[in-house]
Scaffold this motif. Structure first.
Motif, PDB file in Angstrom:
ATOM      1  N   PRO A  16     -15.294  64.143   9.037  1.00 45.73           N
ATOM      2  CA  PRO A  16     -15.632  65.566   9.045  1.00 45.73           C
ATOM      3  C   PRO A  16     -15.407  66.155  10.435  1.00 45.73           C
ATOM      4  N   GLY A  17     -14.890  67.367  10.471  1.00 48.79           N
ATOM      5  CA  GLY A  17     -14.620  68.014  11.747  1.00 48.79           C
ATOM      6  C   GLY A  17     -13.217  67.826  12.258  1.00 48.79           C
ATOM      7  N   SER A  18     -12.415  66.985  11.619  1.00 51.80           N
ATOM      8  CA  SER A  18     -11.035  66.766  12.054  1.00 51.80           C
ATOM      9  C   SER A  18     -10.252  68.078  12.030  1.00 51.80           C
ATOM     10  N   ASP A  19      -9.635  68.413  13.143  1.00 52.18           N
ATOM     11  CA  ASP A  19      -8.850  69.651  13.278  1.00 52.18           C
ATOM     12  C   ASP A  19      -9.647  70.892  12.899  1.00 52.18           C
ATOM     13  N   GLY A  20     -10.970  70.818  12.996  1.00 55.69           N
ATOM     14  CA  GLY A  20     -11.806  71.970  12.681  1.00 55.69           C
ATOM     15  C   GLY A  20     -12.215  72.091  11.225  1.00 55.69           C
ATOM     16  N   TRP A  21     -11.791  71.139  10.370  1.00 57.19           N
ATOM     17  CA  TRP A  21     -12.142  71.203   8.949  1.00 57.19           C
ATOM     18  C   TRP A  21     -13.476  70.508   8.721  1.00 57.19           C
ATOM     19  N   ALA A  22     -14.415  71.236   8.134  1.00 59.86           N
ATOM     20  CA  ALA A  22     -15.776  70.720   7.998  1.00 59.86           C
ATOM     21  C   ALA A  22     -15.845  69.484   7.115  1.00 59.86           C
ATOM     22  N   ASP A  23     -15.086  69.491   6.025  1.00 63.21           N
ATOM     23  CA  ASP A  23     -15.127  68.373   5.079  1.00 63.21           C
ATOM     24  C   ASP A  23     -13.728  68.106   4.535  1.00 63.21           C
ATOM     25  N   PRO A  24     -12.790  67.694   5.382  1.00 60.36           N
ATOM     26  CA  PRO A  24     -11.410  67.497   4.925  1.00 60.36           C
ATOM     27  C   PRO A  24     -11.302  66.373   3.917  1.00 60.36           C
ATOM     28  N   LEU A  25     -10.323  66.473   3.046  1.00 57.97           N
ATOM     29  CA  LEU A  25     -10.034  65.398   2.113  1.00 57.97           C
ATOM     30  C   LEU A  25      -9.390  64.231   2.867  1.00 57.97           C
ATOM     31  N   PRO A  26      -9.400  63.026   2.281  1.00 57.24           N
ATOM     32  CA  PRO A  26      -8.957  61.831   3.021  1.00 57.24           C
ATOM     33  C   PRO A  26      -7.440  61.688   3.139  1.00 57.24           C
ATOM     34  N   PHE A  27      -6.849  62.632   3.851  1.00 57.71           N
ATOM     35  CA  PHE A  27      -5.416  62.599   4.141  1.00 57.71           C
ATOM     36  C   PHE A  27      -5.227  62.897   5.623  1.00 57.71           C
ATOM     37  N   ARG A  28      -4.171  62.349   6.196  1.00 56.08           N
ATOM     38  CA  ARG A  28      -3.890  62.559   7.614  1.00 56.08           C
ATOM     39  C   ARG A  28      -2.563  63.308   7.754  1.00 56.08           C
ATOM     40  N   PRO A  29      -2.550  64.467   8.470  1.00 53.84           N
ATOM     41  CA  PRO A  29      -1.305  65.210   8.632  1.00 53.84           C
ATOM     42  C   PRO A  29      -0.347  64.521   9.597  1.00 53.84           C
ATOM     43  N   VAL A  30       0.923  64.472   9.204  1.00 56.21           N
ATOM     44  CA  VAL A  30       1.984  63.902  10.027  1.00 56.21           C
ATOM     45  C   VAL A  30       3.108  64.936  10.090  1.00 56.21           C
ATOM     46  N   PHE A  31       3.486  65.345  11.293  1.00 57.40           N
ATOM     47  CA  PHE A  31       4.540  66.349  11.435  1.00 57.40           C
ATOM     48  C   PHE A  31       5.881  65.807  10.960  1.00 57.40           C
TER      49      PHE A  31
END
Length: 345
Positions: free
Chosen positions: A97-112
């Motif tokens: 929680p809190g990743s990149d400002g998202w309070a409750d993000p789903l379990p995925f990781r962004p890759v450019f």
């Protein structure tokens, strides 16, 4: 101000002047539950907002899923839906929680990934999350030095030499999408893109607002070139709507002083500052819509009321006369040429 649709060049798309940005619905800073998210989308629909913007990055796919679920029960006639490419979302159970400002993000990781293959995979994934809903406008997300710093050159080459832009053009030619462009927080990279690819639209967040108009020359070029502009972040991350945030972070003293001065002039004319902030960008002939983040039906109703609030011309001229807006920025009280956005002269 009536909510009259605005055409995007010759794409056939028409935008409601006020659009719903679906980042907030994905839990930006604070969580939003499913019921509230659905009610917010329904409220926007009933208010006549027919432009919705989302992205895989928002809530790490949560926004696209919620928008897709809502649209499954709605007619698509007249709706413009935009989403973005540039990040692939990879399964990752370590997301917190809190990743990149998202309070409750789903379990995925962004890759450019701005390459041709990355763009095509991203669109396929988005269509899955959106339930097959047609994507009208496809935007390259967060390309530029503000996001990538010294890695910008590598990502730009993937977009240009690596076929990312060509993939967008191919999707438009095939009719998978109707228009292509950029969704960014800096105008400089969008300026470069105008020469690199035949884009239709730029979603520019925070850089042409009542608070700052450094991007005025860029918007003027877009008007000349027939490229539409969607203005995101009209409140500069909340500063012009009474929140202590600017550019997704703390508020610099100079920005706070400027915002206070704007608020004082608005108060003299009995106009809410957020109403002026929403309506100001629409005076520029390149602008087809202003996109505001909304996380509740109450926020939808407030934004619609601000957009429809009559504002005397004296307010706009007072802001210009006191040096609070750029001297060359078009004002809502002034007429502008019709030969833009593909309109006949």
């Amino acid at each position: 101000m009536p909510l009259e649709d605005r055409p995007l060049g010759r794409t056939g798309l028409r935008f409601s002047p006020l659009g719903l940005g679906a980042a907030a619905l994905a839990g930006l800073y604070d969580p939003v539950d499913e019921v509230t998210a659905a009610a917010t989308l329904q409220s926007a629909w009933e208010a006549g907002l027919r432009y919705i913007d989302t992205a895989p990055f928002y809530g790490y796919t949560r926004s696209e899923r919620r928008v897709g679920t809502f649209l499954a029960g709605q007619p698509r006639d007249g709706l413009v839906l935009s989403t973005k490419v540039g990040r692939l979302l990879k399964p990752d159970r370590t997301v917190l929680p809190g990743s990149d400002g998202w309070a409750d993000p789903l379990p995925f990781r962004p890759v450019f990934d701005y390459s041709r293959d990355g763009v095509m995979r991203s669109v396929e994934d988005s269509l899955q999350r959106l339930g097959g809903a047609r994507i009208d406008l496809l935007l390259v997300h967060d390309i530029g030095r503000a996001t990538h710093g010294p890695q910008h050159g590598r990502h730009w080459r993937a977009l240009t030499e690596g076929g990312g832009f060509r993939a967008l053009e191919s999707l438009r030619t095939q009719g998978v999408v109707r228009a292509i462009g950029l969704g960014v927080n800096e105008w400089e990279v969008a300026w470069d893109a105008l020469s690199a690819a035949p884009i239709d639209c730029v979603l520019l967040a925070g850089r042409y607002t009542l608070l700052e108009q450094d991007a005025l020359g860029f918007l003027d070029r877009c008007a000349t070139d027939g490229v539409g502009v969607v203005i995101g972040g009209p409140f500069n991350s909340g500063l012009l709507a009474g929140q202590a945030k600017y550019n997704y972070g703390s508020v610099p003293a100079e920005a706070k002083q400027h915002a206070d001065a704007l608020a004082a002039v608005c108060a003299e004319h009995d106009v809410p500052l957020p109403a002026a902030a929403l309506q100001f960008p629409l005076a520029h002939p390149a602008v087809v819509s202003v996109l505001a983040g909304m996380r509740s039906p109450e926020q939808v109703q407030a934004n619609v009321a601000w957009m429809r609030r009559p504002i005397p011309g004296a307010l706009w001229h007072a802001l210009r006369d006191r040096g609070l807006t750029h001297a060359g920025a078009p004002l809502p009280a002034e007429p502008w040429p019709s030969a833009v956005r593909g309109e006949p002269t």
